[in-house]
Write a protein that holds these residues in place. Structure first.
Motif, mmCIF file in Angstrom:
data_model
loop_
_atom_site.group_PDB
_atom_site.id
_atom_site.type_symbol
_atom_site.label_atom_id
_atom_site.label_comp_id
_atom_site.label_asym_id
_atom_site.label_seq_id
_atom_site.Cartn_x
_atom_site.Cartn_y
_atom_site.Cartn_z
ATOM 1 N N ILE A 81 -1.006 4.455 -4.844
ATOM 2 C CA ILE A 81 -0.018 5.669 -3.250
ATOM 3 C C ILE A 81 -0.948 6.414 -3.032
ATOM 4 C CG2 ILE A 81 1.537 6.476 -2.966
ATOM 5 C CD1 ILE A 81 3.749 4.711 -4.890
ATOM 6 N N ALA A 82 -1.333 6.768 -4.016
ATOM 7 C CA ALA A 82 -2.542 8.472 -3.718
ATOM 8 C C ALA A 82 -3.279 8.169 -3.354
ATOM 9 C CB ALA A 82 -2.175 9.492 -5.137
ATOM 10 N N ILE A 83 -3.695 7.055 -3.931
ATOM 11 C CA ILE A 83 -5.198 6.779 -3.024
ATOM 12 C C ILE A 83 -5.551 6.080 -2.346
ATOM 13 C CG2 ILE A 83 -6.640 4.574 -3.484
ATOM 14 C CD1 ILE A 83 -6.915 5.170 -6.561
ATOM 15 N N GLY A 84 -4.007 5.206 -2.361
ATOM 16 C CA GLY A 84 -3.516 4.890 -0.347
ATOM 17 C C GLY A 84 -3.759 6.033 0.657
ATOM 18 N N GLU A 85 -3.489 7.257 0.395
ATOM 19 C CA GLU A 85 -2.947 8.524 1.343
ATOM 20 C C GLU A 85 -4.908 9.355 1.401
ATOM 21 O OE1 GLU A 85 -1.149 9.847 3.285
ATOM 22 O OE2 GLU A 85 0.333 8.231 2.061
ATOM 23 N N VAL A 86 -5.540 8.621 0.334
ATOM 24 C CA VAL A 86 -7.179 9.159 0.203
ATOM 25 C C VAL A 86 -8.297 8.463 0.517
ATOM 26 C CG1 VAL A 86 -9.212 10.157 -1.394
ATOM 27 C CG2 VAL A 86 -6.701 10.688 -1.601
ATOM 28 N N PRO A 89 -4.986 2.514 3.463
ATOM 29 C CA PRO A 89 -3.405 1.775 2.451
ATOM 30 C C PRO A 89 -4.104 -0.003 2.150
ATOM 31 C CG PRO A 89 -4.068 1.295 5.729
ATOM 32 C CD PRO A 89 -4.033 2.616 4.539
ATOM 33 N N ALA A 90 -5.694 -0.167 2.900
ATOM 34 C CA ALA A 90 -6.310 -1.203 2.509
ATOM 35 C C ALA A 90 -7.132 -0.894 0.669
ATOM 36 C CB ALA A 90 -7.418 -1.597 2.911
ATOM 37 N N ALA A 91 -6.951 -0.031 0.914
ATOM 38 C CA ALA A 91 -7.379 0.080 -0.493
ATOM 39 C C ALA A 91 -5.984 0.297 -1.954
ATOM 40 C CB ALA A 91 -8.264 1.258 -1.012
ATOM 41 N N ALA A 92 -5.644 0.631 -1.498
ATOM 42 C CA ALA A 92 -4.019 0.570 -2.453
ATOM 43 C C ALA A 92 -3.729 -0.459 -2.606
ATOM 44 C CB ALA A 92 -2.803 1.666 -1.705
ATOM 45 N N LEU A 93 -3.427 -1.251 -1.064
ATOM 46 C CA LEU A 93 -3.048 -2.654 -1.441
ATOM 47 C C LEU A 93 -3.801 -2.643 -2.493
ATOM 48 C CD1 LEU A 93 -0.689 -4.529 -0.462
ATOM 49 C CD2 LEU A 93 -1.981 -5.086 1.110
ATOM 50 N N ALA A 94 -5.053 -2.870 -2.307
ATOM 51 C CA ALA A 94 -5.512 -3.776 -3.562
ATOM 52 C C ALA A 94 -5.317 -3.249 -4.639
ATOM 53 C CB ALA A 94 -7.709 -3.859 -3.174
ATOM 54 N N LEU A 95 -4.923 -2.248 -5.484
ATOM 55 C CA LEU A 95 -4.534 -2.040 -6.120
ATOM 56 C C LEU A 95 -3.386 -2.397 -6.935
ATOM 57 C CD1 LEU A 95 -6.052 1.950 -6.608
ATOM 58 C CD2 LEU A 95 -6.938 -0.098 -7.505
ATOM 59 N N VAL A 96 -2.026 -2.358 -5.638
ATOM 60 C CA VAL A 96 -0.617 -2.842 -5.607
ATOM 61 C C VAL A 96 -1.237 -4.223 -6.190
ATOM 62 C CG1 VAL A 96 1.472 -3.760 -4.664
ATOM 63 C CG2 VAL A 96 -0.058 -1.078 -4.648
ATOM 64 N N GLY A 97 -1.992 -4.839 -5.401
ATOM 65 C CA GLY A 97 -2.344 -6.660 -5.715
ATOM 66 C C GLY A 97 -1.954 -6.804 -7.753
ATOM 67 N N GLU A 98 -2.974 -5.888 -8.128
ATOM 68 C CA GLU A 98 -3.120 -6.124 -9.873
ATOM 69 C C GLU A 98 -2.158 -5.850 -10.089
ATOM 70 O OE1 GLU A 98 -6.279 -3.672 -10.608
ATOM 71 O OE2 GLU A 98 -8.099 -5.201 -8.840
ATOM 72 N N PHE A 107 7.700 -1.170 -6.628
ATOM 73 C CA PHE A 107 6.483 -1.855 -6.543
ATOM 74 C C PHE A 107 7.057 -3.105 -5.114
ATOM 75 C CE2 PHE A 107 4.587 -6.052 -6.606
ATOM 76 C CZ PHE A 107 3.564 -6.362 -7.126
ATOM 77 N N HIS A 108 8.162 -3.516 -5.121
ATOM 78 C CA HIS A 108 7.829 -4.034 -3.917
ATOM 79 C C HIS A 108 8.539 -3.292 -1.996
ATOM 80 C CE1 HIS A 108 8.407 -8.101 -5.988
ATOM 81 N NE2 HIS A 108 9.042 -6.539 -6.925
ATOM 82 N N ALA A 109 8.925 -1.956 -2.388
ATOM 83 C CA ALA A 109 8.851 -1.321 -1.676
ATOM 84 C C ALA A 109 7.059 -1.031 -0.887
ATOM 85 C CB ALA A 109 9.857 0.197 -1.465
ATOM 86 N N THR A 110 6.747 -0.587 -1.583
ATOM 87 C CA THR A 110 5.124 -0.145 -1.931
ATOM 88 C C THR A 110 4.284 -0.672 -1.419
ATOM 89 O OG1 THR A 110 5.890 1.894 -3.320
ATOM 90 C CG2 THR A 110 3.333 1.194 -3.237
ATOM 91 N N ARG A 111 4.323 -2.316 -1.535
ATOM 92 C CA ARG A 111 3.433 -3.218 -1.200
ATOM 93 C C ARG A 111 3.831 -3.367 0.670
ATOM 94 N NH1 ARG A 111 3.724 -8.490 -0.380
ATOM 95 N NH2 ARG A 111 1.185 -9.859 -0.744
ATOM 96 N N ALA A 112 5.583 -3.726 0.713
ATOM 97 C CA ALA A 112 5.801 -3.553 2.156
ATOM 98 C C ALA A 112 4.696 -2.600 2.849
ATOM 99 C CB ALA A 112 7.262 -4.199 2.016
ATOM 100 N N ASP A 113 4.737 -1.266 2.460
ATOM 101 C CA ASP A 113 4.996 -0.036 3.365
ATOM 102 C C ASP A 113 3.657 -0.462 3.423
ATOM 103 O OD1 ASP A 113 5.454 2.002 4.624
ATOM 104 O OD2 ASP A 113 4.182 3.315 3.051
ATOM 105 N N LEU A 114 2.420 -0.548 2.491
ATOM 106 C CA LEU A 114 0.705 -0.869 2.975
ATOM 107 C C LEU A 114 1.060 -1.725 3.014
ATOM 108 C CD1 LEU A 114 -0.138 -0.205 -1.217
ATOM 109 C CD2 LEU A 114 -0.119 1.580 1.031
ATOM 110 N N LEU A 115 1.702 -3.322 3.727
ATOM 111 C CA LEU A 115 1.861 -4.284 5.132
ATOM 112 C C LEU A 115 1.938 -3.720 5.890
ATOM 113 C CD1 LEU A 115 2.840 -6.831 2.293
ATOM 114 C CD2 LEU A 115 0.240 -6.716 3.075
ATOM 115 N N ARG A 116 3.017 -3.096 6.381
ATOM 116 C CA ARG A 116 3.644 -2.452 7.321
ATOM 117 C C ARG A 116 2.554 -1.653 8.070
ATOM 118 N NH1 ARG A 116 4.253 1.669 9.447
ATOM 119 N NH2 ARG A 116 4.444 2.776 7.102
ATOM 120 N N ARG A 117 1.907 -0.856 7.390
ATOM 121 C CA ARG A 117 0.626 0.197 8.005
ATOM 122 C C ARG A 117 -0.678 -0.815 7.817
ATOM 123 N NH1 ARG A 117 0.419 4.784 2.841
ATOM 124 N NH2 ARG A 117 -1.408 5.396 4.380
ATOM 125 N N LEU A 118 -0.859 -1.546 7.883
ATOM 126 C CA LEU A 118 -2.252 -2.208 8.086
ATOM 127 C C LEU A 118 -1.881 -3.711 9.259
ATOM 128 C CD1 LEU A 118 -3.523 -3.564 3.898
ATOM 129 C CD2 LEU A 118 -4.550 -1.540 5.726
#
Length: 128
Positions: A81-86, A89-98, A107-118
């Protein structure tokens, strides 16, 4: 309430200053453990007057240290999540996907928010 939605003027500055003084004494021993690192992350958040003023690079560095001493999937999620701020969201989503946190609803809320931001709204809806 999400961190970005909180009214920071309502935070108790006296308690924050007391906590930061305690943290400085603990970190002065140069033996940071997981609790001290979590407190340091919170201190960085507390130093920012608004979410936009947060030193996300410092938070990522602290999460890197925390992940080294407490290598849990939840710490990795928070680091992502912090990496996503730096890095966005694409960088964060790649990490979340692992991560394997299927039974952890943040986890699901974070993933959904990153997808929404993309702009991947149908995938975000499914993740929510």
């Amino acid at each position: 309430m999400l961190l970005g939605e909180q009214d920071r003027t309502r935070w108790d500055r006296a308690l924050i200053e007391e906590g930061q003084a305690i943290l400085r004494r603990c970190l002065g021993r140069n033996q940071p453990g997981p609790y001290q690192l979590q407190a340091a992350i919170n201190a960085v958040h507390a130093d920012a007057g608004a979410i936009e003023e947060t030193d996300w690079s410092q938070i990522v560095a602290l999460y890197d240290q925390l992940l080294a001493v407490a290598p849990t999937p939840v710490v990795a999620l928070n680091r992502a999540i912090a990496i996503g701020e730096v890095q966005g969201p694409a960088a964060a989503l790649a990490l979340v996907g692992e991560l394997e946190l299927d039974n952890y609803h943040p986890f699901h809320a974070t993933r959904a928010d990153l997808l929404r931001r993309l702009g991947r709204h149908s995938e975000a809806a499914a993740a929510y």
